[in-house]
Design an enzyme around this catalytic site. Structure first.
Site, PDB file in Angstrom:
ATOM      1  N   VAL A   1       1.278  -3.684   3.797  1.00 33.04           N
ATOM      2  CA  VAL A   1       1.279  -4.970   4.499  1.00 33.04           C
ATOM      3  C   VAL A   1       2.509  -5.825   4.154  1.00 33.04           C
ATOM      4  CG1 VAL A   1      -1.213  -5.079   4.904  1.00 33.04           C
ATOM      5  CG2 VAL A   1      -0.258  -6.087   2.817  1.00 33.04           C
TER       6      VAL A   1
ATOM      7  N   TYR B   1      -4.224  -2.676 -10.050  1.00 38.35           N
ATOM      8  CA  TYR B   1      -3.946  -2.276  -8.654  1.00 38.35           C
ATOM      9  C   TYR B   1      -3.034  -3.287  -7.953  1.00 38.35           C
ATOM     10  CZ  TYR B   1      -4.939  -2.289  -3.652  1.00 38.35           C
ATOM     11  OH  TYR B   1      -4.805  -2.350  -2.288  1.00 38.35           O
TER      12      TYR B   1
ATOM     13  N   SER C   1       0.790  -1.244   0.000  1.00 42.82           N
ATOM     14  CA  SER C   1       0.000   0.000   0.000  1.00 42.82           C
ATOM     15  C   SER C   1       0.817   1.285   0.000  1.00 42.82           C
ATOM     16  CB  SER C   1      -0.931   0.030   1.206  1.00 42.82           C
ATOM     17  OG  SER C   1      -2.120  -0.616   0.870  1.00 42.82           O
TER      18      SER C   1
ATOM     19  N   TYR D   1      -3.719   2.902   8.082  1.00 41.59           N
ATOM     20  CA  TYR D   1      -4.941   2.099   8.252  1.00 41.59           C
ATOM     21  C   TYR D   1      -5.750   2.695   9.401  1.00 41.59           C
ATOM     22  CZ  TYR D   1      -1.889  -0.960   5.577  1.00 41.59           C
ATOM     23  OH  TYR D   1      -1.022  -1.457   4.644  1.00 41.59           O
TER      24      TYR D   1
ATOM     25  N   LYS E   1       0.174   3.531  -2.819  1.00 42.41           N
ATOM     26  CA  LYS E   1      -0.987   4.441  -2.880  1.00 42.41           C
ATOM     27  C   LYS E   1      -0.579   5.910  -2.751  1.00 42.41           C
ATOM     28  CE  LYS E   1      -4.431   1.078  -1.109  1.00 42.41           C
ATOM     29  NZ  LYS E   1      -3.900  -0.201  -0.700  1.00 42.41           N
TER      30      LYS E   1
END
Ligand code: GLU
Length: 319
Positions: A273, A205, A70, A255, A73
């Site tokens: 992660v 993605y 992530s 998160y 992102k």
């Protein structure tokens, strides 16, 4: 580079951080839906700091590639904000902390297909869809962006060669277990917030998440966020947009533990992660730490502890 009076030089400090925080016993978990991540040795630990004055300090396994997951992102958001693309993007995704798991379906349903922020999975799928409108292979575009910012040569995927690369086998393994991300994409599509087919957006993605980079490369790639939007070869974002990406990292980057991370570290960060965390010290440096084992919220256990320690010892917190 400013550190607290009396703190040791940064290279000595980083050695010390590695010695103290490299996990010594098997604690924490790895995600069960990404088979590749279960194979990474639990005692890996790396840290790198890239400064706005052009220095790079690193220690431990800072030059071992890991799955950025992530952390991608942050960079896809930056790419989507380039060239004044923001008004349209911000009509499709909000900028609020989610207060729920990064892959929650419930909130997306209740909020009519508008994801809370670009750093949860639903938001990143919208950003991916937005990028795919200009470049159908947004993952390859992201790889080029990261390679340029990290100051590396494009990598062909051969072992031992430097530079970011997409681990296509890891991506295929994750895609096979992507029911939840597909469900999010189908919800988005049903609410009219996805233009491309759900399957192709998820596939792209997952390939973004499967980019392999080292701590050193990630710290260098993220430096533009600490440097008013100025990257390796010029302006990536105007200073105002770089500031905003940092703000979203602070409020939404960890998160459902952004508050706890702000409390302990006091810096904008984004975790993945794969066990990596990218942190920005505005005006000074970008830091990347990596240790694979995660806490219950999905953040690197040893990585978070190391950053809290580093921020205490350097005085780099923004507070
Ligand atoms: N590829 C992972 C997923 O979509 C990324 C999760 C993460 O790092 O937050 O589930």
């Amino acid at each position: 580079m400013t550190t607290t009076l009396g703190a040791p030089p940064l290279d000595v400090l980083l050695e010390d951080i590695v010695r103290y925080h490299r996990p010594r016993k098997e604690t924490g978990a790895v995600p069960r839906n990404i088979p590749f991540l279960a194979k990474v040795p639990f005692d890996r630990f790396g840290i790198a700091v890239a400064t706005t004055t052009g220095d790079v300090f690193c220690s431990g396994d800072a030059d071992v590639p890991f799955s950025i997951q992530s952390i991608s992102k942050v960079f896809t958001l930056a790419m989507a904000l380039q060239g004044g693309g923001s008004p349209r993007l911000w009509s499709r995704v909000l900028r609020e902390p989610s207060g729920t798991a990064f892959n929650s379906l419930v909130q997306l349903e209740a909020e009519h297909g508008i994801p809370r922020n670009p750093f949860i999975n639903a938001g990143a799928l919208v950003v991916t869809d937005h990028l795919m409108e200009q470049t159908p292979d947004a993952a390859a575009h992201l790889l080029r962006f990261l390679t340029e910012q990290a100051g590396q040569q494009a990598r062909t995927g051969k072992q031992g060669q430097p530079g970011p690369f997409i681990d296509e086998a890891a991506a295929a393994g994750e895609l096979a277990g992507s029911s939840r991300n597909l469900a999010l994409a189908h919800f988005l599509k049903d609410f009219g917030n996805l233009t491309r087919p759900a399957e192709s957006v998820v596939e792209n993605y997952v390939r973004q998440c499967s980019i392999m980079m080292t701590c050193t490369e990630l710290a260098k790639a993220g430096l533009f966020l600490a440097n008013d939007g100025q990257g390796a070869s010029g302006t990536v974002l105007p200073p105002s947009e770089a500031k905003r990406v940092g703000s979203i990292m602070l409020t939404c980057g960890m998160y459902d533990a952004a508050g706890e991370f702000a409390y302990r570290v006091g810096l904008p960060g984004k975790s993945g992660v794969g066990g990596g965390i990218l942190v920005i010290v505005p005006g000074q440096c970008a830091i990347c730490v990596w240790s694979p084992r995660l806490d219950a919220k999905g953040n690197s256990l040893a990585g978070t502890a190391a950053l809290a320690d580093l921020s205490d010892r350097t005085g780099w917190s923004v507070f």
